[in-house]
Design an enzyme around this catalytic site. Structure first.
Site, mmCIF file in Angstrom:
data_model
loop_
_atom_site.group_PDB
_atom_site.id
_atom_site.type_symbol
_atom_site.label_atom_id
_atom_site.label_comp_id
_atom_site.label_asym_id
_atom_site.label_seq_id
_atom_site.Cartn_x
_atom_site.Cartn_y
_atom_site.Cartn_z
ATOM 1 N N ASP A 1 0.857 -1.184 0.000
ATOM 2 C CA ASP A 1 0.000 0.000 0.000
ATOM 3 C C ASP A 1 0.888 1.227 0.000
ATOM 4 O O ASP A 1 2.122 1.115 -0.073
ATOM 5 C CB ASP A 1 -0.950 -0.010 1.197
ATOM 6 C CG ASP A 1 -2.318 0.585 0.852
ATOM 7 O OD1 ASP A 1 -2.366 1.772 0.495
ATOM 8 O OD2 ASP A 1 -3.317 -0.146 0.909
ATOM 9 N N HIS B 1 -2.874 3.280 -4.442
ATOM 10 C CA HIS B 1 -2.265 2.730 -3.225
ATOM 11 C C HIS B 1 -0.840 2.252 -3.507
ATOM 12 O O HIS B 1 -0.415 1.212 -3.013
ATOM 13 C CB HIS B 1 -3.117 1.585 -2.671
ATOM 14 C CG HIS B 1 -4.416 2.007 -2.065
ATOM 15 N ND1 HIS B 1 -4.498 2.621 -0.837
ATOM 16 C CD2 HIS B 1 -5.688 1.918 -2.520
ATOM 17 C CE1 HIS B 1 -5.764 2.891 -0.555
ATOM 18 N NE2 HIS B 1 -6.502 2.479 -1.562
ATOM 19 N N GLU C 1 -10.116 2.638 -4.731
ATOM 20 C CA GLU C 1 -9.733 3.978 -4.295
ATOM 21 C C GLU C 1 -8.559 4.537 -5.102
ATOM 22 O O GLU C 1 -7.550 4.979 -4.543
ATOM 23 C CB GLU C 1 -9.390 3.957 -2.801
ATOM 24 C CG GLU C 1 -10.543 3.500 -1.912
ATOM 25 C CD GLU C 1 -10.158 3.328 -0.456
ATOM 26 O OE1 GLU C 1 -11.010 3.565 0.422
ATOM 27 O OE2 GLU C 1 -8.999 2.938 -0.190
#
Length: 528
Positions: free
Chosen positions: A179, A250, A313
């Site tokens: 991440d 990420h 995301e």
């Protein structure tokens, strides 16, 4: 017992185990029997032998028979039959996995102290109640996800978590390995991923909203040897370890290691905030090659039939501001940079398919058209239920992971005594109320629901002890949700769970009591 078996018939004479017990196994159940014999030997102090069913056993020795490869007993792959009678203890299954789950149920019929790693008393004999159990799981995917990127967890904890997962008949460990805040897997072709990307300068202190930092470096990574060991340990317990390499968002830790992967010339460090970095991968040919290389190395480590590429995301701000990204989108025949992620997901799906595996991605990939055959993990609160229906209608297999029931980084209760968490509140009862098949899904599409998993994101969880607290006993509830059929009742489960905590104690789990945290677990001291 947890999870509750499908059919339990109690009564009739039981059977006594003593020193000299023999575990007799069919060839396919040899490794299962050896593991069970070793567990019983360690906890009791007895001599416990494991022999083949065609080998000689001492006359009159207490006998536990573990038989696999028996078609139709029961018909499902992971099912088993466990019978305790005056003649002995018999576990019969069509596979080694079913035989293993039979031994997990047998362990729950024994006194909790026989789950310890060494004898806690002098055991003379142990009476096992007469019972006839026929059991099989409702769902094939019964998972736990652990984020090791925000906080790195030692290998020893991963092995303990595998023991605890398999004891509860959970069969997937989803490792979130990368991440913005850290890269945790060795990749030989790109050594800077762990030399640079595995370490961050500091982390937020307190809740993210406070804006404080702790000034303390944090990091770590798993070598290929570490991960191979974890995979082998899991396989012996019939747990599949699924890696997640989150992309194309990420990815700030990777860009910090290799700046050419980014969209700007700005030098970056591994992200020291929680939340979502706006720095994402560029979509140039070199970056796509990097992602293919990483996935190829990762799939060599993990024999699981799945690879998770995240896909959630992913901000598009950098792509929209980049002339190079706009040129790349035009070159690919896309109407704009916002469509780059769908194109990228398709490229990664091809890479994964070439290894003989299936791609998993979070539900956001549905927005641009998920690659055919992709498995979708749905998560975004109530929207996840609609996304699950959409995915199934488009013939995608689905893993249910909706926030309000399965995000174990949320606190158990809206109570100042609870350890710091991202938000309240998911109680054990709330987890138990979860129904993985979403309302409104046509009956002919229910087979697309593979099962469900819980998630432990670790922004606010930095130690194994805290992780155990956040998982247990909520993971016990999830185990029953995914194993047992409909018709579950919380009051009856709560009674069994209170008894089950003695097993968690014997296993050394830092679980949260049903009444609330102990003084040593609580964040605040109770007011007078």
């Amino acid at each position: 017992m947890i999870p509750q078996p499908a059919v339990v018939q109690r009564g009739g004479p039981g059977y006594a185990l003593t020193g000299g017990t023999v575990v007799a196994v069919s060839p396919a159940a040899r490794e299962v029997g050896e593991l069970f014999a070793a567990e019983l030997r360690a906890a009791s102090g007895w001599h416990v032998a494991c022999v083949g069913t065609d080998e000689h056993a001492p006359e009159g020795a207490p006998m536990v028979r573990v038989l696999a490869d028996l078609p139709g007993r029961p018909s499902t792959h992971e099912g088993y039959r466990l019978k305790v009678s005056a003649e002995g203890i018999d576990i019969q299954a069509p596979s080694a996995a079913g035989a293993f789950y039979g031994t997990r149920s047998l362990l729950q019929l024994l006194p909790p102290d026989l789950l310890r790693s060494a004898p806690s008393k002098n055991w003379d004999r142990v009476e096992v109640e007469g019972v006839n159990i026929q059991d099989s799981p409702r769902f094939a995917w019964r998972g736990m996800a652990l984020d090791v990127s925000r906080h790195f967890f030692p290998k020893a904890f991963i092995l303990k978590l595998l023991d605890l997962a398999s004891f509860h008949k959970l069969n997937v460990l989803h490792l979130h390995l990368t991440d913005d805040q850290g890269w945790r897997v060795q990749v030989d072709r790109y050594p800077k991923l762990t030399e640079i990307g595995a370490w961050r300068r500091e982390s937020p202190a307190g809740h993210y909203s406070e804006g404080r930092k702790d000034g303390t470096p944090h990091g770590g990574f798993y070598s290929k040897a570490d991960l191979t060991e974890i995979v082998a340990y899991a396989a012996r317990r019939f747990v599949t370890v699924v890696p997640e390499i989150d992309m194309p968002g990420h990815m700030q830790a990777a860009i910090a290691a290799y700046p050419e992967l980014g969209n700007t010339a700005q030098p970056l460090e591994v992200y020291t905030n929680w939340g979502i970095s706006e720095h994402v991968l560029n979509m140039g040919p070199g970056t796509v090659r990097f992602c293919r290389d990483v996935l190829e190395e990762v799939t060599d480590i993990f024999p699981a039939p799945f690879v998770h590429i995240g896909g959630d995301e992913c901000p598009t701000k950098e792509w929209e501001a980049s002339a190079e990204a706009r040129r790349r989108a035009q070159e690919l025949g896309l109407t704009g940079p916002r469509h780059l992620q769908a194109w990228f997901s398709a490229q990664m799906a091809e890479t994964v398919a070439a290894t003989g595996k299936s791609l998993i991605a979070w539900e956001e990939v549905l927005g641009g058209g998920a690659p055919p055959g992709a498995v979708i993990t749905v998560w975004q609160a109530e929207h996840a239920l609609r996304a699950a229906v959409q995915a199934a209608e488009n013939k995608h297999r689905v893993i249910m992971a909706p926030e309000p029931w399965t995000y174990f980084d949320w606190a158990y209760a809206d109570d100042p005594r609870e350890p710091l968490a991202i938000r309240p509140a998911i109680s054990t009862e709330k987890v138990y109320s979860f129904e993985p098949v979403p309302q409104g899904l046509r009956q002919d599409l229910e087979s697309y629901i593979l099962g469900a998993q819980c998630q432990l994101w670790t922004e606010y969880v930095s130690t194994p002890q805290h992780a155990e607290y956040m998982y247990f006993p909520r993971a016990c509830a999830l185990a029953e949700v995914t194993w047992t059929g409909r018709g579950r009742q919380w009051p009856e489960f709560e009674r069994r769970l209170r008894d089950h905590t003695a097993r968690l104690t014997a296993l050394g789990v830092n679980y949260r009591p049903l009444e609330g945290p102990t003084p040593g677990q609580a964040r605040t001291w109770p007011r007078a």
